[in-house]
Design an enzyme around this catalytic site. Structure first.
Site, PDB file in Angstrom:
ATOM      1  N   HIS A  87       0.883  -1.142  -0.050  1.00 62.44           N
ATOM      2  CA  HIS A  87       0.076  -0.117   0.061  1.00 62.44           C
ATOM      3  C   HIS A  87       0.694   1.139   0.064  1.00 62.44           C
ATOM      4  O   HIS A  87       2.046   1.069   0.561  1.00 62.44           O
ATOM      5  CB  HIS A  87      -0.740  -0.061   1.374  1.00 62.44           C
ATOM      6  CG  HIS A  87      -1.874   0.861   1.488  1.00 62.44           C
ATOM      7  ND1 HIS A  87      -1.705   2.134   1.864  1.00 62.44           N
ATOM      8  CD2 HIS A  87      -3.246   0.712   1.527  1.00 62.44           C
ATOM      9  CE1 HIS A  87      -2.863   2.612   2.048  1.00 62.44           C
ATOM     10  NE2 HIS A  87      -3.623   2.057   1.582  1.00 62.44           N
TER      11      HIS A  87
ATOM     12  N   ASP B 246       2.650  -4.877   8.275  1.00 60.30           N
ATOM     13  CA  ASP B 246       1.193  -4.359   8.211  1.00 60.30           C
ATOM     14  C   ASP B 246       0.135  -5.348   8.141  1.00 60.30           C
ATOM     15  O   ASP B 246      -0.049  -5.990   7.352  1.00 60.30           O
ATOM     16  CB  ASP B 246       1.287  -3.257   6.953  1.00 60.30           C
ATOM     17  CG  ASP B 246       0.267  -2.830   6.680  1.00 60.30           C
ATOM     18  OD1 ASP B 246      -0.908  -2.964   7.406  1.00 60.30           O
ATOM     19  OD2 ASP B 246      -0.117  -2.246   5.700  1.00 60.30           O
TER      20      ASP B 246
ATOM     21  N   GLN C  47      -4.837  -5.355   6.598  1.00 60.19           N
ATOM     22  CA  GLN C  47      -5.797  -6.117   5.802  1.00 60.19           C
ATOM     23  C   GLN C  47      -6.027  -7.481   6.323  1.00 60.19           C
ATOM     24  O   GLN C  47      -7.026  -8.550   5.803  1.00 60.19           O
ATOM     25  CB  GLN C  47      -5.194  -6.161   4.294  1.00 60.19           C
ATOM     26  CG  GLN C  47      -6.228  -6.333   3.197  1.00 60.19           C
ATOM     27  CD  GLN C  47      -7.249  -5.267   3.347  1.00 60.19           C
ATOM     28  OE1 GLN C  47      -8.491  -5.535   3.135  1.00 60.19           O
ATOM     29  NE2 GLN C  47      -6.946  -3.912   3.250  1.00 60.19           N
TER      30      GLN C  47
ATOM     31  N   CYS D 220      -4.745   2.478  -3.722  1.00 59.15           N
ATOM     32  CA  CYS D 220      -3.501   2.718  -3.132  1.00 59.15           C
ATOM     33  C   CYS D 220      -2.105   1.812  -3.274  1.00 59.15           C
ATOM     34  O   CYS D 220      -1.300   1.821  -2.416  1.00 59.15           O
ATOM     35  CB  CYS D 220      -3.551   3.061  -1.679  1.00 59.15           C
ATOM     36  SG  CYS D 220      -4.812   4.413  -1.163  1.00 59.15           S
TER      37      CYS D 220
END
Ligand SMILES: *Cc1c(COP(=O)(O)O)cnc(C)c1O
Length: 404
Positions: free
Chosen positions: A121, A198, A201, A362
């Site tokens: 992203h 990250d 998601q 993104c």
């Protein structure tokens, strides 16, 4: 088995109409909807105990502080962090990443290397580019293949004793690929690099265990897990959080202040300057409670069914191509129809009450890789149904007819 009728009744927004049609909400990868139980927590805060935390001796302040710290413990338990003070409450994934990136500015030296993945992203690319500019460190990228998976052999080759930090998303927001983070973490640790994952998601679908993963930093946002916007977390191993300097100066993050020298508060307050999103933090805890009551095993099993069904039905449409075809993926379907711009499909679907995302999500480097302007992305949550997928498939057929 999920009780869909009961679950859907928890989400007031799911019964509204859009353009005269019942809403079909398939933009869950951008933000999830909020159950009444979580909305109630926010209303309760402002109705009954709105006060600043960690400061006042008065009753309201103590109630707010207790609830906020209880939420931190809920989050700690959910992610299985060793200590509650390893959970830093932030404005969300983006802020959590920037916090770590800014901290590493004082750790990295010229020539050090940071590895990111081709599946990131933008919020995961730009902060590292800025960090490299500031420090003279070098950014390396793990390439991807046509299925939308990371090339793990190339990753192994990129690693060396120059590698100081590896940054990868747990699940790609544009394609839904689940990355092999266990292997990524283990190999990075073998060369002495730290790893930041990250999880923005991943957390709507699975329950990560940060100790089992042995990950150094793990970040996520509440608004993709049935919580409110503007709040999220940074998990960091204690030793790393102690090593990193504070991110912002201000109230709440200090121990002693004088004009000669200021000393910082201990964890987690060192990283929590200023008045936080108090109701948001408390609602974040409530959102995790809500999802845990349904159970992440049940959620992912059902979402997999939706993914399989949606993939099968959409592929029946001639000239429809799905991007991201890894066997290891979550309920995200990114697709295009030959000769039609994704934006046009999205606009027509909206007229039919169907909310999907169109564009580059993104993640422009992924679109460049496939040489496409973007995709239509339908992302399913546990409160969606097969009937809604039928509405989508019919809608896409109709849109295709109108546009070709
Ligand atoms: C949504 C998302 C982000 C950004 O989250 P914010 O809440 O906007 O900070 C970062 N990474 C991934 C993989 C995402 O899906």
């Amino acid at each position: 088995m999920l009780n869909l009728k009961k679950i859907r009744a928890d989400f007031p927004i799911l019964s509204r109409k859009v353009n005269g049609k019942p809403l079909v909400y398939f933009d869950n990868a951008a933000t999830s909807q909020t159950p009444q139980q979580v909305i109630d927590v926010i209303v309760d805060y402002y109705s009954n105990y709105n006060a600043n935390i960690h400061r006042g001796v008065h009753t309201l302040s103590q109630e707010a502080t207790d609830k906020y710290e209880a939420a931190r413990q809920t989050i700690q338990a959910h992610f299985n962090a060793k200590h509650a003070y390893e959970i830093i409450l932030t404005a969300g994934t983006t802020e959590s990443i920037n916090l770590v990136a800014s901290g590493f500015a004082s750790i990295l030296q010229k020539g050090d290397e940071i590895i990111v993945s081709a599946l990131e992203h933008h919020s995961n690319i730009v902060p590292w580019q800025m960090l490299c500019e500031k420090t003279g460190a070098i950014l390396k990228v793990i390439p991807m293949n046509l299925e939308g998976e990371l090339e793990m052999d190339s990753y192994t080759q990129l690693l060396s004793n120059k590698t100081k930090l590896v940054f990868v998303n747990h699940i790609s927001n544009a394609l839904g690929t689940i990355n092999p983070i266990e292997t990524i973490i283990e190999q990075a640790h073998n060369v002495g690099a730290a790893v930041l994952i990250d999880g923005a998601q991943a957390c709507p679908h699975i329950k990560p265990d940060v100790q089992a993963l042995d990950v150094d930093f793990y970040v996520t946002s509440a608004h993709k897990i049935c919580g409110p916007t503007g709040v999220g977390m940074l998990y960091g191993k204690q030793e790393w959080l102690e090593k990193l300097p504070p991110y912002q100066g201000g109230g709440e993050m200090i121990d002693q202040v004088s004009f000669e020298k200021t000393t910082y508060a201990g964890l987690p307050h060192k990283f929590e300057a200023g008045t936080p999103n108090i109701s948001g933090g408390i609602a974040f805890g409530a959102a995790l409670d809500y999802m845990n009551a349904i159970g992440f095993d049940n959620i992912s099993e059902y979402e997999n069914e939706l993914l399989k069904y949606g993939t099968k039905e959409l592929l029946k449409i001639e000239d429809l191509k799905i991007y991201g075809t890894s066997k290891n993926k979550t309920s995200v379907i990114s697709f295009n129809i030959k000769g039609i711009h994704p934006y046009d499909i999205g606009t027509l679907l909206d007229k039919m009450g169907i909310a999907v995302r169109t564009g580059h999500h993104c993640a422009q480097p992924i679109m460049t890789f496939y040489n496409i302007p973007g995709t239509v992305r339908a992302s399913f949550a546990f409160y969606n149904t097969k009937e809604e997928i039928d509405v989508l498939v019919n809608g896409v057929k109709k849109a295709k007819m109108m546009l070709s």
